[in-house]
Design an enzyme around this catalytic site. Structure first.
Site, mmCIF file in Angstrom:
data_model
loop_
_atom_site.group_PDB
_atom_site.id
_atom_site.type_symbol
_atom_site.label_atom_id
_atom_site.label_comp_id
_atom_site.label_asym_id
_atom_site.label_seq_id
_atom_site.Cartn_x
_atom_site.Cartn_y
_atom_site.Cartn_z
ATOM 1 N N ASN A 60 13.699 -3.874 -3.073
ATOM 2 C CA ASN A 60 13.314 -3.705 -1.669
ATOM 3 C C ASN A 60 13.877 -4.787 -0.756
ATOM 4 O OD1 ASN A 60 12.083 -1.415 -2.456
ATOM 5 N ND2 ASN A 60 9.985 -2.197 -2.310
ATOM 6 N N CYS A 155 10.404 7.794 -1.796
ATOM 7 C CA CYS A 155 9.324 8.390 -2.595
ATOM 8 C C CYS A 155 8.375 9.239 -1.746
ATOM 9 C CB CYS A 155 8.532 7.274 -3.291
ATOM 10 S SG CYS A 155 9.501 6.421 -4.537
ATOM 11 N N VAL A 374 -2.340 1.719 2.254
ATOM 12 C CA VAL A 374 -1.005 1.670 2.872
ATOM 13 C C VAL A 374 -0.376 3.059 2.959
ATOM 14 C CG1 VAL A 374 1.327 0.676 2.715
ATOM 15 C CG2 VAL A 374 -0.667 -0.708 2.095
HETATM 16 C C1 EPZ Z 1 8.798 -0.372 1.999
HETATM 17 O O1 EPZ Z 1 8.747 0.980 2.457
HETATM 18 C C2 EPZ Z 1 9.138 -0.284 0.517
HETATM 19 N N1 EPZ Z 1 10.380 0.426 0.343
HETATM 20 C C3 EPZ Z 1 8.032 0.475 -0.220
HETATM 21 O O2 EPZ Z 1 8.308 0.424 -1.617
HETATM 22 C C4 EPZ Z 1 6.712 -0.236 -0.002
HETATM 23 O O3 EPZ Z 1 5.685 0.523 -0.572
HETATM 24 C C5 EPZ Z 1 6.443 -0.372 1.515
HETATM 25 O O4 EPZ Z 1 7.533 -1.037 2.172
HETATM 26 C C6 EPZ Z 1 5.176 -1.149 1.806
HETATM 27 O O5 EPZ Z 1 5.243 -2.417 1.280
HETATM 28 C C7 EPZ Z 1 11.531 -0.224 0.551
HETATM 29 O O6 EPZ Z 1 11.571 -1.393 0.912
HETATM 30 C C8 EPZ Z 1 12.792 0.548 0.326
HETATM 31 P P1 EPZ Z 1 6.352 0.739 5.604
HETATM 32 P P2 EPZ Z 1 8.694 1.322 4.024
HETATM 33 O O7 EPZ Z 1 7.209 1.014 6.763
HETATM 34 O O8 EPZ Z 1 9.432 0.281 4.754
HETATM 35 C C9 EPZ Z 1 3.670 3.897 7.961
HETATM 36 C C10 EPZ Z 1 8.666 1.256 -3.804
HETATM 37 O O9 EPZ Z 1 8.055 1.924 -4.659
HETATM 38 N N2 EPZ Z 1 4.742 3.954 8.976
HETATM 39 O O10 EPZ Z 1 5.794 -0.622 5.443
HETATM 40 O O11 EPZ Z 1 9.051 2.705 4.200
HETATM 41 C C11 EPZ Z 1 4.103 4.540 6.644
HETATM 42 O O12 EPZ Z 1 3.993 5.933 6.671
HETATM 43 C C12 EPZ Z 1 8.605 1.640 -2.308
HETATM 44 O O13 EPZ Z 1 9.343 0.250 -4.073
HETATM 45 C C13 EPZ Z 1 4.554 4.737 10.102
HETATM 46 O O14 EPZ Z 1 3.509 5.368 10.273
HETATM 47 O O15 EPZ Z 1 7.111 1.128 4.262
HETATM 48 C C14 EPZ Z 1 3.175 3.890 5.642
HETATM 49 O O16 EPZ Z 1 1.954 4.559 5.612
HETATM 50 C C15 EPZ Z 1 7.684 2.777 -2.055
HETATM 51 N N3 EPZ Z 1 5.577 4.800 11.005
HETATM 52 C C16 EPZ Z 1 3.009 2.495 6.226
HETATM 53 O O17 EPZ Z 1 3.383 2.551 7.613
HETATM 54 C C17 EPZ Z 1 6.757 4.103 10.843
HETATM 55 O O18 EPZ Z 1 7.653 4.201 11.695
HETATM 56 C C18 EPZ Z 1 3.843 1.428 5.527
HETATM 57 O O19 EPZ Z 1 5.179 1.825 5.577
HETATM 58 C C19 EPZ Z 1 6.920 3.311 9.690
HETATM 59 C C20 EPZ Z 1 5.904 3.247 8.760
#
Ligand code: EPZ
Length: 479
Positions: A60, A155, A374
């Site tokens: 990540n 995912c 989350v």
């Molecule tokens: C990163 O995903 C990681 N992926 C994820 O790891 C990890 O679970 C996540 O961060 C949280 O730590 C990568 O780095 C490639 P978020 P990301 O934006 O950036 C909501 C793994 O298994 N949200 O922090 O996509 C979203 O739906 C993966 O290694 C909005 O609503 O996660 C979620 O509920 C899986 N609108 C929450 O925020 C947005 O525009 C956290 O998402 C963006 C996000």
């Protein structure tokens, strides 16, 4: 290069790097007899996993650091690069934008000297294979004044909207046009502008978006409610090496002073704390003993507390004795203890640690509670564990802790796990990366044989996992 795109589908062929033999990923090693398209394993459980595995750079962080290379006016070099599919996909995305990529085992050098736009049709071939394209927006808007984003992948653990990303870019002056084939973005006259942005939720991706867009913007950007995961801090280190001015204040506030020019970096990626924790859970669930070389304590403090509370034991080697840094994880024998757990953003308990740990909690004495705060849909994998004999019930209520943003939302985001459960073999189809690894752990802890389908998803984030399993004494064959 790893990914060759054609009209119909993306295939993974050929291989670069030290080993030189093609398709290293799928030809794990002769001894494992895993054929090129092995996506199914037959696993006979019951053997405690014992031995050593090595984790390299964080899945990540590495792709984001590779995207940051686009911002530099000179080449960048990233070290401690794992051999996972996500790195192949981002390498191909960069190559489609004419970044020259040179990969050797554990390293990648990127020269963004002649960046150009990529054909949307060619980008669309990679659509659905990663969430990285959205993070290329800022750098491409700075370099080219425009960017195209195909449909995103990643995912299936929730809707995963990108509204925070697009709102932030619009606030910096970009225009976003939605078309059936994807999003077309263009920079304002004079380039992106610094501004004040507050995130509704400390999203990792949206924080990275603002960092990668604000470092070359005109003026100052203040980002409130930012994510502060170790991978975010490491990306800030990369950008600072390139010449960026980023101040981390308390209370999740980042202040980015835009500069005129950035240069290439030379950086060693932080180790993958998510993979390290997955192996720790495998040691616990199989009553084994695994030393994870490369693992570091500071980015795993919260996990280590939980590991100890459940009854696991660990030993940290900070490398003081000249040996590589490592953390040894083992099951001390006796019963494991149930506990109530809530996932959270850093420095809380990471959501990606949740699924592997649930398998270990299914072996603990008593009732455990897991409240996933989350992602709204990250407990679906428990159905298959129940098929193997676990006792896990999922609920729409916020159990075991505070109410979260999914309260009253109808999402099944809390689980009650009663243990210890005797697991038995079953036929399993991998749903996502961490759910998939938890299935491997469950199959290894179970009595009898399991058939696990869909390994492709695991290749995305776990480097050489079957050779590692073989080294730990696991009993499996390709199906
Ligand atoms: C990163 O995903 C990681 N992926 C994820 O790891 C990890 O679970 C996540 O961060 C949280 O730590 C990568 O780095 C490639 P978020 P990301 O934006 O950036 C909501 C793994 O298994 N949200 O922090 O996509 C979203 O739906 C993966 O290694 C909005 O609503 O996660 C979620 O509920 C899986 N609108 C929450 O925020 C947005 O525009 C956290 O998402 C963006 C996000």
């Amino acid at each position: 290069m790893g990914v060759v795109a054609d009209a119909e589908h993306a295939t993974i062929t050929g291989r670069r790097g030290a080993s030189g033999s093609p398709d290293v990923r799928f030809l794990i090693d002769e001894e494992c007899t895993l054929a090129a398209d092995a996506s199914t394993l037959k696993i006979v459980g019951g053997t405690p996993l014992r031995g050593e595995v090595t984790v390299r750079g964080a899945k990540n962080l590495v792709p984001k650091a590779m995207v940051a290379a686009l911002l530099g006016s000179t080449p960048s070099r990233l070290r401690n690069v794992p051999d996972v599919l996500d790195v192949d996909v981002v390498s191909s995305l960069l190559e489609l934008h004419r970044v020259s990529i040179d990969r050797t085992d554990g390293e990648v050098t990127m020269d963004p000297g002649s960046v150009t736009s990529a054909e949307p049709s060619r980008l669309n071939v990679l659509a659905g294979s990663s969430r990285i394209p959205i993070l290329m927006c800022g750098p491409l808007l700075h370099r080219l004044g425009k960017a195209f984003i195909p449909d995103l992948g990643g995912c299936r653990i929730g809707d995963r909207p990108i509204d925070f990303h697009l709102d932030a870019l619009r606030q910096m002056g970009a225009t976003v046009d939605k078309e059936p084939e994807g999003l077309y973005l263009s920079a304002p006259e004079g380039g992106l502008r610094g501004t004040k942005i507050e995130l509704n939720f400390p999203s990792v991706g949206a924080t990275e978006q603002v960092l990668l867009s604000a470092v070359l913007a005109n003026g100052i950007t203040e980002l409130r409610n930012a994510a502060v995961e170790p991978e975010i801090m490491d990306l800030i280190s990369v950008l600072q090496k390139m010449g960026a001015l980023i101040t981390v204040h308390s209370n999740r506030v980042l202040r980015i002073e835009g500069v005129d020019k950035l240069y290439g970096y030379d950086h060693t990626a932080i180790p993958d704390r998510l993979e390290a924790a997955s192996w720790a859970c495998a040691a616990l669930a199989t009553k084994g003993d695994i030393t994870v070389l490369g693992a570091e304590q500071p980015s795993m403090l919260t996990f280590l507390n939980v590991f100890r509370k459940v009854g696991g034991q660990f030993e940290v080697n900070d490398g003081g004795d000249g040996k590589p840094r490592s953390i040894r994880f083992w099951h001390p024998g006796g019963a494991l203890s149930a506990m109530a757990l809530e996932t959270d953003v850093a420095p809380g308990f990471q959501t990606d640690w949740q699924q592997p740990l649930v398998v270990a909690l299914s072996q603990a004495d008593g009732l455990s509670i897991v409240h996933e705060t989350v992602y709204e849909n990250r407990l679906g994998f428990t159905d298959a564990l129940n098929k193997m004999g676990a006792h896990i019930q999922v609920y729409r209520e916020c159990l075991g802790g505070s109410t979260c943003r999914f309260n009253q939302s109808g999402y099944l985001h809390s689980a009650v796990i009663s243990g210890p459960a005797k697991l038995h073999g079953a036929e399993l189809v991998i749903p996502d990366l961490r759910g998939g690894f938890s299935y491997l752990i469950a199959a290894l802890a179970a009595e009898g044989e399991s058939t696990v389908h869909g390994l492709e998803l695991i290749y995305r984030g776990y480097e050489g996992f079957s050779a590692k399993l073989r080294g730990l004494g696991a009993n499996f064959t390709a199906a």
